[in-house]
Design an enzyme around this catalytic site. Structure first.
Site, PDB file in Angstrom:
ATOM      1  N   TYR A 155      59.063  51.042   0.455  1.00  0.00           N
ATOM      2  CA  TYR A 155      60.168  51.893   0.916  1.00  0.00           C
ATOM      3  C   TYR A 155      61.397  51.554   0.064  1.00  0.00           C
ATOM      4  O   TYR A 155      61.682  50.374  -0.172  1.00  0.00           O
ATOM      5  CB  TYR A 155      60.399  51.542   2.382  1.00  0.00           C
ATOM      6  CG  TYR A 155      61.506  52.259   3.096  1.00  0.00           C
ATOM      7  CD1 TYR A 155      61.515  53.641   3.218  1.00  0.00           C
ATOM      8  CD2 TYR A 155      62.531  51.534   3.715  1.00  0.00           C
ATOM      9  CE1 TYR A 155      62.526  54.276   3.921  1.00  0.00           C
ATOM     10  CE2 TYR A 155      63.534  52.165   4.419  1.00  0.00           C
ATOM     11  CZ  TYR A 155      63.531  53.542   4.517  1.00  0.00           C
ATOM     12  OH  TYR A 155      64.526  54.162   5.217  1.00  0.00           O
ATOM     13  N   LYS A 158      60.871  55.309  14.033  1.00  0.00           N
ATOM     14  CA  LYS A 158      59.848  56.298  13.728  1.00  0.00           C
ATOM     15  C   LYS A 158      58.922  56.513  14.939  1.00  0.00           C
ATOM     16  O   LYS A 158      59.296  57.200  15.853  1.00  0.00           O
ATOM     17  CB  LYS A 158      59.074  55.883  12.472  1.00  0.00           C
ATOM     18  CG  LYS A 158      59.989  55.445  11.310  1.00  0.00           C
ATOM     19  CD  LYS A 158      60.769  56.597  10.695  1.00  0.00           C
ATOM     20  CE  LYS A 158      61.920  56.180   9.807  1.00  0.00           C
ATOM     21  NZ  LYS A 158      61.578  55.305   8.707  1.00  0.00           N
ATOM     22  N   ARG A 181      74.117  38.615  23.487  1.00  0.00           N
ATOM     23  CA  ARG A 181      73.672  38.768  22.096  1.00  0.00           C
ATOM     24  C   ARG A 181      72.199  38.387  21.918  1.00  0.00           C
ATOM     25  O   ARG A 181      71.561  38.788  20.962  1.00  0.00           O
ATOM     26  CB  ARG A 181      74.559  37.932  21.180  1.00  0.00           C
ATOM     27  CG  ARG A 181      74.633  38.480  19.762  1.00  0.00           C
ATOM     28  CD  ARG A 181      75.680  37.780  18.936  1.00  0.00           C
ATOM     29  NE  ARG A 181      75.589  36.359  19.061  1.00  0.00           N
ATOM     30  CZ  ARG A 181      76.618  35.551  19.324  1.00  0.00           C
ATOM     31  NH1 ARG A 181      77.829  36.029  19.484  1.00  0.00           N
ATOM     32  NH2 ARG A 181      76.443  34.255  19.438  1.00  0.00           N
ATOM     33  N   ASP A 189      55.392  45.852   5.920  1.00  0.00           N
ATOM     34  CA  ASP A 189      56.083  46.956   6.590  1.00  0.00           C
ATOM     35  C   ASP A 189      54.986  47.835   7.185  1.00  0.00           C
ATOM     36  O   ASP A 189      54.287  48.546   6.474  1.00  0.00           O
ATOM     37  CB  ASP A 189      56.924  47.733   5.569  1.00  0.00           C
ATOM     38  CG  ASP A 189      57.715  48.853   6.223  1.00  0.00           C
ATOM     39  OD1 ASP A 189      57.265  49.384   7.266  1.00  0.00           O
ATOM     40  OD2 ASP A 189      58.775  49.216   5.678  1.00  0.00           O
TER      41      ASP A 189
END
Ligand code: PLP
Length: 405
Positions: A119, A216, A65, A191
């Protein structure tokens, strides 16, 4: 890492390729890429080793993890591409990166200020999800830095920035906004998906945390989802702890895809930027278009600020249809396009187009911007790696189809 400061394109090739992560048995550094290390369980030498404790850092295998060499290589590469960063935490999506970063740095009773051109899911996290933790959020107008100063109150602990803004593409004075936040002891999170650390070194410009959707530009091939948060200590340690509390992990397969994308990202960004400029210039000359919202385009409102702060662009920009055109006309344009897929997301090798109306999610400023308000009907383009001439020819066909009723 090398002692000489290397240029970003060189760092994108070299970053994260430590010898111990690119090895075959007994031969350190003998393969180019870190293999896809699939691992959940750490095996200990003996009971003493088990009792010894493990450092909570990348590079020390503890349990799947917390990632393994493939994920560490990606995280380290992203850290190396962001000047002044000490670490990167990976998340299964960009939205997960934003949500977890905000939860890491905010506490009940705190206030978050969120840029009005954020966003949409970020805005929803801020104004919606955080409420259940007794964290309040308010949008602010990012185009007037003094406005941010006026809104910072005693409980304001973080500000969420984004530039250029989602859909509407305004460039904000991030160095000024980040400096105001810092003066007030407020952490600034940006961001940075549009420019990436190659086009906008966010920490160098005064931000505390740089978040990206790796879905992206870094992935670049529309075949994976991932996000990251990059910061200096001690903030990155807080984000890491929060991510671990919440069980955030990415698969080694996806990490390998992101690393593969990262190696060619500078080249892809360069190409999509120059094609986007060509397409944007062409659109500007068309009578059906009232405004091209592309800060890379000389003569536009935000171009000077963009030039001052950014060292690169990308293929994503918007435009507004001229007065007199309607939603049906916009649909005829988009439906007539051959080379542009109709889809959200962006930053892949293929071009995309999407209609938009920012008014429900950008509330503080009248839309559309500028003198000629046009029809108010927006279209966002993500310019991919196709030939730019073919793309303008496709748009020309779309505009012809739009005028035919
Ligand atoms: C797509 C996007 C995100 C979210 O990324 P996912 O990986 O899709 O969760 C965040 N910010 C911006 C600006 C985006 O365009």
């Amino acid at each position: 890492m090398s002692d000489k400061p290397r240029k970003p394109a060189t760092r994108a090739v070299e970053a994260g390729r430590r010898k111990e992560w690119t090895s075959t048995p007994g031969q350190p550094g003998s393969v180019v890429n870190p293999p896809v290390w699939r691992a959940s369980t750490h095996l200990y030498e003996d009971s003493k080793d088990l009792a010894g404790g493990r450092p909570n850092e990348d590079g020390h295998f503890y349990y799947g993890r917390r990632g393994g060499p493939t994920q560490w290589a990606l995280a380290e590469a992203l850290t190396e591409l962001e000047p002044h960063a000490d670490g990167t935490e990976l998340f299964p999506s960009g939205v997960a990166a934003i949500a977890c970063t905000l939860l890491a740095i905010l506490r009940p009773g705190d206030e978050l200020l969120v840029t009005d051109n954020a966003y949409e899911p970020s805005r929803n996290i801020a104004l919606g999800m955080l409420k259940q933790f007794d964290i309040t959020a308010k949008p602010f107008d990012p185009l007037e830095p003094e406005n941010l100063a006026a809104m910072i109150g005693p409980n304001t602990k973080a500000v969420l920035l984004e530039s250029p803004g989602s859909l509407t593409m305004e460039v904000c004075d991030i160095p000024a906004l980040a400096a105001i936040a810092r003066q007030h002891g407020v952490l600034s999170v940006i961001d940075n998906t549009w420019a990436t650390s190659l086009g906008f070194p966010a920490l160098e410009r005064g931000c505390d945390v740089s978040v990206m959707s790796l879905t992206k530009h870094v992935g670049g091939h529309s075949d994976m989802m991932m996000g990251c948060a990059t910061a200096a200590k001690p903030v990155i340690n807080r984000i890491r702890r929060q991510a671990q509390f919440m069980g955030q992990v990415v698969s080694p397969d996806d990490a390998a895809l992101a690393l593969r994308g990262l190696r060619t990202m500078p080249l892809r960004l360069e190409r999509s930027t120059s094609s986007a400029l060509e397409v944007a210039k062409w659109l500007e000359s068309r009578p059906e278009i009232s405004a091209v919202l592309c800060p890379m385009l000389p003569g536009t409102r935000d171009h000077e600020l963009w030039q001052r702060d950014f060292s690169g662009g990308c293929g994503l920009f918007s435009f507004v249809l001229a007065e007199g055109l309607d939603v049906a006309a916009r649909a005829r344009l988009i439906d007539a396009l051959d080379l542009f897929g109709i889809g959200f997301s962006w930053g892949g090798y293929e071009s995309l187009a999407i209609p938009f109306d920012p008014t429900p999610v950008h509330t503080l400023r009248a839309w559309p911007p500028g003198i000629d308000s046009g029809s108010g009907l927006g279209v966002r383009l993500s310019i991919g790696l196709e030939d730019a001439g073919d793309l303008t020819a496709d748009l020309a066909r779309g505009l012809d189809a739009m005028r035919e009723t």
